[in-house]
Design a protein around this motif. Structure first.
Motif, PDB file in Angstrom:
ATOM      1  N   GLN A 302      41.394  29.168  44.088  1.00 33.49           N
ATOM      2  CA  GLN A 302      39.816  29.681  44.431  1.00 33.49           C
ATOM      3  C   GLN A 302      40.163  31.130  45.182  1.00 33.49           C
ATOM      4  N   ARG A 303      41.458  31.387  45.445  1.00 38.76           N
ATOM      5  CA  ARG A 303      41.642  32.796  45.750  1.00 38.76           C
ATOM      6  C   ARG A 303      41.345  33.874  44.520  1.00 38.76           C
ATOM      7  N   LYS A 304      41.894  33.400  43.661  1.00 41.10           N
ATOM      8  CA  LYS A 304      41.739  34.417  42.290  1.00 41.10           C
ATOM      9  C   LYS A 304      40.345  34.418  41.739  1.00 41.10           C
ATOM     10  N   LEU A 305      39.528  33.088  41.991  1.00 42.21           N
ATOM     11  CA  LEU A 305      38.255  33.258  41.540  1.00 42.21           C
ATOM     12  C   LEU A 305      37.446  33.995  42.473  1.00 42.21           C
ATOM     13  N   THR A 306      37.691  33.940  43.843  1.00 44.65           N
ATOM     14  CA  THR A 306      36.867  34.826  44.763  1.00 44.65           C
ATOM     15  C   THR A 306      37.135  36.262  44.560  1.00 44.65           C
ATOM     16  N   GLU A 307      38.485  36.839  44.231  1.00 45.52           N
ATOM     17  CA  GLU A 307      38.786  38.044  43.897  1.00 45.52           C
ATOM     18  C   GLU A 307      37.999  38.473  42.648  1.00 45.52           C
ATOM     19  N   MET A 308      38.032  37.738  41.787  1.00 47.36           N
ATOM     20  CA  MET A 308      37.175  37.922  40.561  1.00 47.36           C
ATOM     21  C   MET A 308      35.804  38.181  40.594  1.00 47.36           C
ATOM     22  N   ALA A 309      35.194  37.452  41.439  1.00 55.63           N
ATOM     23  CA  ALA A 309      33.729  37.251  41.776  1.00 55.63           C
ATOM     24  C   ALA A 309      33.389  38.301  42.587  1.00 55.63           C
ATOM     25  N   VAL A 310      34.122  38.754  43.539  1.00 57.82           N
ATOM     26  CA  VAL A 310      34.075  39.963  44.346  1.00 57.82           C
ATOM     27  C   VAL A 310      34.149  41.455  43.424  1.00 57.82           C
ATOM     28  N   SER A 311      34.995  41.412  42.496  1.00 53.85           N
ATOM     29  CA  SER A 311      35.121  42.414  41.496  1.00 53.85           C
ATOM     30  C   SER A 311      33.800  42.499  40.555  1.00 53.85           C
TER      31      SER A 311
END
Length: 404
Positions: A302-311
């Motif tokens: 979820q952290r990785k998906l969150t960082e990707m979504a923000v980018s």
């Protein structure tokens, strides 16, 4: 643009959603007007129906289907930001959104459209004679004539002022000699816009395919942008009539203005590649079950998906903002450099993170991620490397050029 169908994607006006859309976390689509949404949805549908079923095969074969040019022309995407001569005459934001959706399909597809419209058609539109415009632009807008842009040379990439290709007058004619390298569309082009050094400065020349002394060699062994044709142009005593030169510009201003147009499309396109990788990772981790639960349910994922979504949303917001500046006549080259620099950087990070989340499946063409990741390595260096755009911004910030 061709008449769009009904709207089918996020970002329509109205009451706020009950929860954010995971595919448009910051509701960037809400910033768009009706024309912009129509363009976005039309191109997204074209990519989904015409491109995505086949692009993995094109990439695997290292081929770009030439017949796609007429399909792109039929829906008004070639030179769409230009006016007249069969061009759609859209604003900057609709053009950018088209580039975003095209690159969500494949960088090679967006590269074809960028080169055709911003690097081959734009200089004719901006600097060509009335006869040159009437002769070439309508057929290029329809995809009947494919163009390419000959500036980069084997020993002259980031420093175009050091080009060695020359054009000399011989009576009423021009005679060109030199070599151009890394030319998108070169091997399939019907017309090359070639920039050469003359006694009065750098000039642009229109070189039809088949002109004696003009030849192309496709670059073999590419592991990036494989669904795109990249070529070397060779000019050996190519004789052109006097009316082959673009009369409206002398000096590096000509080719550099074209590059600025293309970079604008790239900063939108990179956001599309990032979105495609993020969505592939989101779908995969929601469906993939490990230890009795979807992979997306684990904190690290979820952290990785969150960082990707923000980018992804950061890139989209920056692109739309720069598009608004361009439509208002306020966009300057340094701001385009900022967009190209950061959006490509964000896209590369998203692609690499997505590749990891897909595990071993991430290296196959069954999923789009490895293809985008490989393509973005080329996007990071063409139309100005990260280092060059950093120096452009450094000069804009400090007033001190650091190129030499």
């Amino acid at each position: 643009m061709a008449k769009p169908g009904t709207q089918e994607t996020t970002g329509t006006p109205g009451r706020p959603p009950a929860a954010p859309d995971p595919r448009d976390l910051l509701d960037v689509g809400w910033l768009l007007d009706d024309e912009e949404r129509a363009v976005r949805d039309t191109v997204r549908r074209f990519v989904r129906e015409r491109v995505l079923p086949e692009v993995g095969t094109w990439f695997d074969r290292g081929a770009f289907p030439r017949e796609l040019a007429k399909d792109l022309g039929a829906i008004g995407l070639l030179g769409m930001h230009l006016s007249g001569y069969g061009c759609a005459g859209t604003g900057a934001v609709p053009y950018g959104l088209a580039c975003l959706e095209l690159e969500a399909g494949d960088s090679g597809l967006r590269s074809f459209v960028s080169v055709q419209g911003s690097l081959a058609m734009f200089p004719i539109h901006a600097y060509g004679s009335a006869e040159q415009k009437e002769t070439w632009l309508p057929r290029m807008a329809a995809g009947e004539v494919i163009g390419c842009f000959g500036l980069t040379e084997p020993d002259s990439g980031s420093d175009p002022g050091s080009m060695r290709t020359t054009a000399r007058r011989d009576g009423p004619d021009w005679v060109l000699n030199g070599t151009k390298m890394w030319i998108t569309n070169g091997g399939i082009a019907d017309l090359a816009v070639v920039w050469a050094r003359t006694e009065e400065g750098v000039r642009g020349f229109l070189v039809p395919a088949g002109t004696p002394g003009f030849g192309t060699r496709d670059v073999a062994g590419k592991l990036s942008l494989r669904a795109s044709v990249t070529s070397e142009l060779v000019l050996q005593d190519v004789r052109l009539p006097a009316d082959a030169v673009l009369p409206g510009v002398v000096g590096l201003k000509g080719p550099l203005s074209c590059l600025n147009e293309a970079r604008f499309g790239i900063l939108f396109g990179a956001a599309g590649a990032a979105r495609a990788c993020y969505e592939a990772a989101l779908d995969y981790t929601l469906a993939r079950v490990q230890f009795g639960r979807p992979v997306a349910g684990f904190q690290l994922v979820q952290r990785k998906l969150t960082e990707m979504a923000v980018s992804v949303n950061r890139a989209a917001l920056l692109a739309v903002h720069l598009g608004r500046l361009k439509d208002a006549g306020r966009l300057v080259p340094a701001q385009v450099s900022a967009g190209k620099l950061d959006n490509v950087r964000q896209a590369l990070r998203v692609a690499r993170e997505a590749r990891g989340l897909l595990g071993a499946n991430g290296i196959t063409l069954e999923y789009p991620v490895i293809r985008h990741m490989a393509n973005l390595e080329s996007v990071a260096t063409y139309e100005g490397t990260e280092e060059i755009h950093t120096l452009v911004l450094g000069q804009a910030i400090t007033g001190i050029p650091a190129f030499r």
